[in-house]
Design an enzyme around this catalytic site. Structure first.
Site, short mmCIF file in Angstrom:
data_model
loop_
_atom_site.label_atom_id
_atom_site.label_comp_id
_atom_site.label_asym_id
_atom_site.label_seq_id
_atom_site.Cartn_x
_atom_site.Cartn_y
_atom_site.Cartn_z
N ASP A 19 0.77 -1.33 0.00
CA ASP A 19 -0.15 0.02 -0.07
C ASP A 19 0.77 1.30 0.08
O ASP A 19 2.01 1.35 0.53
CB ASP A 19 -0.90 0.07 1.36
CG ASP A 19 -2.18 0.84 1.20
OD1 ASP A 19 -2.51 1.18 -0.07
OD2 ASP A 19 -2.80 1.22 1.94
N GLY A 20 0.24 2.19 -0.87
CA GLY A 20 0.81 3.49 -0.58
C GLY A 20 1.46 4.07 -1.93
O GLY A 20 2.36 5.17 -2.02
N ASN A 67 -10.88 -2.61 -5.67
CA ASN A 67 -10.29 -1.62 -6.45
C ASN A 67 -10.88 -1.49 -7.95
O ASN A 67 -10.43 -0.54 -8.54
CB ASN A 67 -8.67 -2.10 -6.58
CG ASN A 67 -7.81 -2.00 -5.33
OD1 ASN A 67 -6.83 -2.67 -5.24
ND2 ASN A 67 -8.20 -0.95 -4.54
N ARG A 187 1.64 -4.77 6.28
CA ARG A 187 1.06 -3.83 5.49
C ARG A 187 1.98 -2.72 5.62
O ARG A 187 2.31 -2.27 6.73
CB ARG A 187 -0.18 -3.41 6.14
CG ARG A 187 -0.79 -2.46 5.08
CD ARG A 187 -2.39 -2.26 5.33
NE ARG A 187 -3.09 -1.53 4.17
CZ ARG A 187 -4.29 -1.49 3.96
NH1 ARG A 187 -5.13 -2.16 4.16
NH2 ARG A 187 -4.82 -0.68 2.84
N ARG A 193 -5.05 -2.07 8.65
CA ARG A 193 -6.32 -2.56 8.28
C ARG A 193 -6.10 -3.81 7.18
O ARG A 193 -5.13 -3.83 6.60
CB ARG A 193 -7.51 -1.91 7.83
CG ARG A 193 -7.26 -0.95 6.72
CD ARG A 193 -8.39 -0.16 6.08
NE ARG A 193 -7.95 0.84 5.32
CZ ARG A 193 -7.54 2.15 5.65
NH1 ARG A 193 -7.51 2.53 6.77
NH2 ARG A 193 -7.11 2.98 4.56
C1 IPE Z 1 -5.50 -2.81 -0.54
O1 IPE Z 1 -5.34 -1.28 -0.41
C2 IPE Z 1 -5.64 -3.32 -1.71
C3 IPE Z 1 -4.12 -3.42 -2.31
C4 IPE Z 1 -3.14 -3.13 -1.74
C5 IPE Z 1 -4.11 -4.04 -3.53
P1 IPE Z 1 -6.40 -0.16 -0.48
O2 IPE Z 1 -5.64 1.10 -0.63
O3 IPE Z 1 -7.36 -0.54 -1.79
O4 IPE Z 1 -7.02 -0.25 0.58
P2 IPE Z 1 -7.86 0.88 1.36
O5 IPE Z 1 -8.93 1.39 0.60
O6 IPE Z 1 -6.97 1.72 1.95
O7 IPE Z 1 -8.56 -0.04 2.60
C1 IPE Z 2 -1.59 0.30 -3.51
O1 IPE Z 2 -1.45 1.71 -3.58
C2 IPE Z 2 -1.62 -0.22 -4.84
C3 IPE Z 2 -2.96 -0.57 -4.96
C4 IPE Z 2 -4.19 -0.78 -4.32
C5 IPE Z 2 -3.29 -1.32 -6.38
P1 IPE Z 2 -2.69 2.61 -3.44
O2 IPE Z 2 -2.89 3.04 -5.06
O3 IPE Z 2 -3.55 2.19 -2.55
O4 IPE Z 2 -1.90 3.97 -2.79
P2 IPE Z 2 -2.50 4.89 -1.83
O5 IPE Z 2 -3.07 4.04 -0.47
O6 IPE Z 2 -3.50 5.72 -2.15
O7 IPE Z 2 -1.25 5.87 -1.43
MG MG Z 3 -4.11 2.38 -0.65
#
Ligand code: IPE
Ligand code: IPE
Ligand code: MG
Length: 238
Positions: A19-20, A67, A187, A193
């Site tokens: 994530d991020g 997503n 994570r 979460r």
């Molecule tokens: C979880 O991250 C899904 C992946 C890392 C692929 P999200 O960024 O989609 O989750 P939330 O919305 O913060 O819970």
């Molecule tokens: C994780 O990064 C990748 C996917 C969920 C596909 P994010 O796209 O959720 O990045 P943030 O959480 O918005 O920084």
């Molecule tokens: Mg995210």
């Protein structure tokens, strides 16, 4: 602190919620896609490091069922990157004895990606160094719902008795039926979460939350998470 590695170490299943990416890009004034692109580099680094640690299974949350609700352009770019990864990385994965698996709802993926997945899984099926599982179009609640559907169908057909349904029956009907449950769920990005990731399988997993954005992740972060995991006492309710 470096991780002491010995051949007698129990091999672990490590699952990562990557994530991020978006925040990483925003902090640099870049489009989100550039964050996802940099995330692929982090994936490469992490897989390479994992091969040097006692890890038999590395499972990466790459795209969740939820997503699909992101802006169409972002979904399109993510699918493009996935296509690119499968196409260009397969030979290297195979050469490195990596078994590639995909878990998730394939019916929602474009047909060419679904075909590439079938081919990649078949090509690497005999590889034994590490199993890399990408959770794609994956949701734990959807996975359990699918399992319930197939179990109920067997009951309706008379192939399964209601009394014979156990926790093992559920596990055997999940996408992960042929892999161990995760020992460690990591994570990144500071969020704490599960976001619908391996909700059944993580029943007794240890959790490590790391304050690093996924595109910056690498060997030292994975190593630090493993060191923290080693310091935990797992009791499994006993
Ligand atoms: C979880 O991250 C899904 C992946 C890392 C692929 P999200 O960024 O989609 O989750 P939330 O919305 O913060 O819970
Ligand atoms: C994780 O990064 C990748 C996917 C969920 C596909 P994010 O796209 O959720 O990045 P943030 O959480 O918005 O920084
Ligand atoms: Mg995210």
């Amino acid at each position: 602190m470096p991780l002491q590695v010995s051949p007698s170490d129990k091999k672990l299943h490590v699952a990562i919620i990557m994530d991020g990416n978006g925040r990483w890009a925003r902090a640099r004034g870049l489009p989100r896609t550039m964050g996802h692109k940099a995330g692929i580099e982090a994936l490469r680094r992490t897989l390479e490091a994992a091969r040097d640690f006692p890890i038999s299974h590395l499972t990466l949350y790459s795209f969740s069922s939820e997503n699909w609700g992101r802006p169409v352009e972002e979904v399109h770019d993510l699918m493009g990157l996935l296509r690119y990864y499968l196409k260009h990385e397969l030979a290297t994965l195979h050469k490195n004895n990596v078994r590639l698996r995909i878990i998730g709802d394939r019916t929602r993926l474009d047909a060419d990606i679904a075909d590439m997945i079938v081919a990649a899984e078949a090509k690497t099926a005999g590889n034994t160094a590490i199993t890399l599982t990408l959770a794609l179009s994956y949701g734990g609640q959807q996975e359990i719902t699918d399992a319930v559907r197939s179990i109920v169908a067997k009951v309706a057909n008379g192939d399964l008795a209601v009394d014979a349904i156990s926790t093992e029956t559920i596990g055997a009907h999940l996408y992960t039926h042929d892999m161990p449950n995760p020992d460690l769920v990591i994570r990144t990005s500071g969020e704490q979460r599960l976001s619908n990731f391996l909700i059944w399988q993580a029943a007794y997993a240890e959790f490590v939350f790391q304050d690093v954005l996924w595109p910056d992740y690498g060997r030292e972060h994975l190593e630090a998470a493993l060191v923290e995991f080693r310091a935990r006492e797992r009791r499994f309710g006993k």
